[in-house]
Design a protein around this motif. Structure first.
Motif, PDB file in Angstrom:
ATOM      1  N   PHE A  73       0.850  -1.299   0.054  1.00 36.45           N
ATOM      2  CA  PHE A  73       0.150  -0.034   0.163  1.00 36.45           C
ATOM      3  C   PHE A  73       0.777   1.227  -0.050  1.00 36.45           C
ATOM      4  O   PHE A  73       1.773   1.422   0.963  1.00 36.45           O
ATOM      5  CB  PHE A  73      -1.035   0.027   1.345  1.00 36.45           C
ATOM      6  CG  PHE A  73      -1.844  -1.109   1.368  1.00 36.45           C
ATOM      7  CD1 PHE A  73      -3.173  -1.003   0.432  1.00 36.45           C
ATOM      8  CD2 PHE A  73      -1.735  -2.238   1.946  1.00 36.45           C
ATOM      9  CE1 PHE A  73      -4.161  -1.930   0.624  1.00 36.45           C
ATOM     10  CE2 PHE A  73      -2.867  -3.366   1.958  1.00 36.45           C
ATOM     11  CZ  PHE A  73      -3.797  -3.200   1.353  1.00 36.45           C
ATOM     12  N   VAL A  74       0.655   2.121  -1.011  1.00 41.13           N
ATOM     13  CA  VAL A  74       1.459   3.319  -1.045  1.00 41.13           C
ATOM     14  C   VAL A  74       1.244   4.472  -0.103  1.00 41.13           C
ATOM     15  O   VAL A  74       1.925   5.276   0.035  1.00 41.13           O
ATOM     16  CB  VAL A  74       1.650   3.757  -2.494  1.00 41.13           C
ATOM     17  CG1 VAL A  74       1.938   2.596  -3.507  1.00 41.13           C
ATOM     18  CG2 VAL A  74       0.135   4.650  -2.937  1.00 41.13           C
ATOM     19  N   ILE A 100       2.535  -7.480   4.092  1.00 42.27           N
ATOM     20  CA  ILE A 100       2.025  -6.079   3.416  1.00 42.27           C
ATOM     21  C   ILE A 100       3.159  -5.225   3.766  1.00 42.27           C
ATOM     22  O   ILE A 100       3.984  -5.300   4.924  1.00 42.27           O
ATOM     23  CB  ILE A 100       0.870  -5.627   4.257  1.00 42.27           C
ATOM     24  CG1 ILE A 100      -0.358  -6.557   3.836  1.00 42.27           C
ATOM     25  CG2 ILE A 100       0.603  -4.316   3.892  1.00 42.27           C
ATOM     26  CD1 ILE A 100      -1.658  -5.924   4.737  1.00 42.27           C
ATOM     27  N   GLY A 101       3.756  -4.696   2.788  1.00 41.51           N
ATOM     28  CA  GLY A 101       4.693  -3.728   2.844  1.00 41.51           C
ATOM     29  C   GLY A 101       3.956  -2.469   2.785  1.00 41.51           C
ATOM     30  O   GLY A 101       3.146  -1.885   1.928  1.00 41.51           O
ATOM     31  N   VAL A 102       4.420  -1.316   3.595  1.00 42.96           N
ATOM     32  CA  VAL A 102       3.780   0.126   3.563  1.00 42.96           C
ATOM     33  C   VAL A 102       5.337   1.133   3.810  1.00 42.96           C
ATOM     34  O   VAL A 102       6.463   0.471   4.248  1.00 42.96           O
ATOM     35  CB  VAL A 102       3.074   0.447   4.769  1.00 42.96           C
ATOM     36  CG1 VAL A 102       1.883  -0.563   4.682  1.00 42.96           C
ATOM     37  CG2 VAL A 102       3.584  -0.014   6.158  1.00 42.96           C
ATOM     38  N   LEU A 111      -3.603   0.314   9.155  1.00 41.42           N
ATOM     39  CA  LEU A 111      -3.638  -1.062   9.151  1.00 41.42           C
ATOM     40  C   LEU A 111      -4.141  -1.650  10.575  1.00 41.42           C
ATOM     41  O   LEU A 111      -4.958  -2.283  10.550  1.00 41.42           O
ATOM     42  CB  LEU A 111      -2.350  -1.804   8.445  1.00 41.42           C
ATOM     43  CG  LEU A 111      -1.984  -1.753   7.318  1.00 41.42           C
ATOM     44  CD1 LEU A 111      -0.454  -2.204   6.926  1.00 41.42           C
ATOM     45  CD2 LEU A 111      -2.808  -2.249   6.357  1.00 41.42           C
ATOM     46  N   ARG A 112      -3.348  -0.901  11.698  1.00 43.37           N
ATOM     47  CA  ARG A 112      -3.671  -1.215  12.961  1.00 43.37           C
ATOM     48  C   ARG A 112      -5.042  -1.042  13.049  1.00 43.37           C
ATOM     49  O   ARG A 112      -6.016  -1.526  13.934  1.00 43.37           O
ATOM     50  CB  ARG A 112      -2.755  -0.674  14.016  1.00 43.37           C
ATOM     51  CG  ARG A 112      -1.379  -1.129  13.915  1.00 43.37           C
ATOM     52  CD  ARG A 112      -0.486  -0.659  15.108  1.00 43.37           C
ATOM     53  NE  ARG A 112      -0.344   0.579  15.232  1.00 43.37           N
ATOM     54  CZ  ARG A 112       0.700   1.343  14.515  1.00 43.37           C
ATOM     55  NH1 ARG A 112       1.633   0.542  13.823  1.00 43.37           N
ATOM     56  NH2 ARG A 112       0.984   2.563  14.612  1.00 43.37           N
ATOM     57  N   PHE A 158      -1.195  -1.297  -4.212  1.00 41.64           N
ATOM     58  CA  PHE A 158      -2.362  -0.714  -4.310  1.00 41.64           C
ATOM     59  C   PHE A 158      -1.864   1.025  -4.264  1.00 41.64           C
ATOM     60  O   PHE A 158      -1.217   1.285  -3.239  1.00 41.64           O
ATOM     61  CB  PHE A 158      -3.209  -0.926  -3.026  1.00 41.64           C
ATOM     62  CG  PHE A 158      -3.894  -2.457  -3.119  1.00 41.64           C
ATOM     63  CD1 PHE A 158      -4.865  -2.647  -4.003  1.00 41.64           C
ATOM     64  CD2 PHE A 158      -3.107  -3.202  -2.433  1.00 41.64           C
ATOM     65  CE1 PHE A 158      -5.313  -4.114  -4.150  1.00 41.64           C
ATOM     66  CE2 PHE A 158      -3.696  -4.582  -2.567  1.00 41.64           C
ATOM     67  CZ  PHE A 158      -4.703  -5.203  -3.548  1.00 41.64           C
ATOM     68  N   LYS A 159      -2.382   1.649  -4.999  1.00 39.14           N
ATOM     69  CA  LYS A 159      -2.124   3.234  -5.282  1.00 39.14           C
ATOM     70  C   LYS A 159      -3.203   3.945  -5.970  1.00 39.14           C
ATOM     71  O   LYS A 159      -4.352   3.669  -5.913  1.00 39.14           O
ATOM     72  CB  LYS A 159      -0.922   3.034  -6.315  1.00 39.14           C
ATOM     73  CG  LYS A 159      -1.342   2.681  -7.819  1.00 39.14           C
ATOM     74  CD  LYS A 159      -0.066   2.223  -8.545  1.00 39.14           C
ATOM     75  CE  LYS A 159       0.542   3.447  -9.110  1.00 39.14           C
ATOM     76  NZ  LYS A 159      -0.272   4.382  -9.919  1.00 39.14           N
ATOM     77  N   GLY A 160      -2.760   5.248  -6.023  1.00 37.25           N
ATOM     78  CA  GLY A 160      -3.782   6.218  -6.488  1.00 37.25           C
ATOM     79  C   GLY A 160      -3.512   6.189  -7.991  1.00 37.25           C
ATOM     80  O   GLY A 160      -2.401   5.848  -8.530  1.00 37.25           O
TER      81      GLY A 160
END
Length: 280
Positions: A73-74, A100-102, A111-112, A158-160
């Motif tokens: 997630f960007v 998941i990478g952030v 996310l939390r 997942f991005k804009g």
């Protein structure tokens, strides 16, 4: 809002929801410090986040995650907009629990908020350890510690709409199969929006603009040049990343401050700017 003469102004340019949170934190920080003339804090949401919502996109998300090895997630916006699209628990999207990478603390917090990472069998959350590395490059360094054979991996980002593609290109260059899904669009603030009115009234030389998006900075530069008598060369910019700082200079800011990423770093840098003025 009417800007008082000779009053310092801090302009928060984030989208409304994120701006409100930062403004509250900044106001609290100012209250706890001795400031002779506290600045006024102004919200100027240069971009509005519009989530995408349709069944076809929901199906695309679900299908892409079935055989994914990693989701990225960007931004917090990407998290919120993606989770709107699915009607099941995050871990139910894939056959296995996938990491998941952030890129930063705000995304980890988002996310939390949705309980991701605190399940009975927690979803692994990968994030740069130092907030100085809260960006695409920092996340890539973190991902390399996995020791994965990237040609055997599928990554869903997942991005804009639009945005920076450095991480996707880097993963593809390493051999990974990358699926990028745009889950929101950004709409610029209309030039006739009332939010611009106090900007016309304030003194740019007494202003600090907190800039957190290169796209927003480019739009700001165009609007100021076309619609305002004052110039950004008289204003001060605060940016949490070198890329945004470069965009600010290109937009016309002559005095550009660079902080580490994260709200706390932005607040401390803003307090430092106020302190520097009082010592002049």
């Amino acid at each position: 809002m009417t800007i008082k003469v000779n009053t310092k102004t801090i302009v928060i340019t984030r989208p409304v929801g994120q701006a409100r949170h930062l403004m509250e934190l900044l106001s609290a920080a100012l209250s706890s410090h001795t400031v002779t003339q506290p600045p006024q804090i102004l919200s100027l949401p240069l971009l509005t986040i519009i989530p995408k919502a349709d069944e076809e996109l929901s199906s695309e998300v679900i299908s892409a995650m079935q055989d994914a090895d990693l989701a990225i997630f960007v931004s917090p916006n990407a998290i919120e907009c993606t989770l709107r699209l699915i009607e099941c628990a995050w871990q139910d999207l894939a056959r296995d629990i996938i990491p998941i990478g952030v890129m930063g603390g705000s995304s980890a917090q988002a996310l939390r908020h949705h309980g991701i990472g605190s399940e009975d069998s927690p979803t692994p959350i990968l994030m740069p350890e130092q907030n100085a590395g809260w960006d695409s490059e920092g996340l890539w360094q973190k991902l390399q510690t996995l020791g994965w054979n990237w040609p055997s991996k599928k990554v869903v980002i997942f991005k804009g709409e639009g945005g920076r593609d450095w991480l996707a290109e880097t993963l593809e260059a390493a051999g990974a199969r990358v699926t990028a899904i745009s889950v929101y669009t950004r709409v610029p603030l209309a030039i006739d929006n009332p939010a611009w009115l106090p900007v016309h009234e304030m003194n740019f030389s007494d202003s600090l603009w907190v800039l957190t998006s290169s796209e927003a900075v480019r739009y700001l530069g165009n609007v100021i040049e076309d619609q305002f008598r004052q110039s950004l060369s008289d204003a001060n910019a605060l940016c949490p990343h070198d890329n945004i700082a470069d965009a600010a200079k290109a937009a016309g800011f002559a005095n550009v401050l660079v902080s580490e990423p994260g709200d706390e770093a932005l607040i401390q840098a803003s307090l430092g700017w106020i302190k520097s003025l009082s010592s002049q």
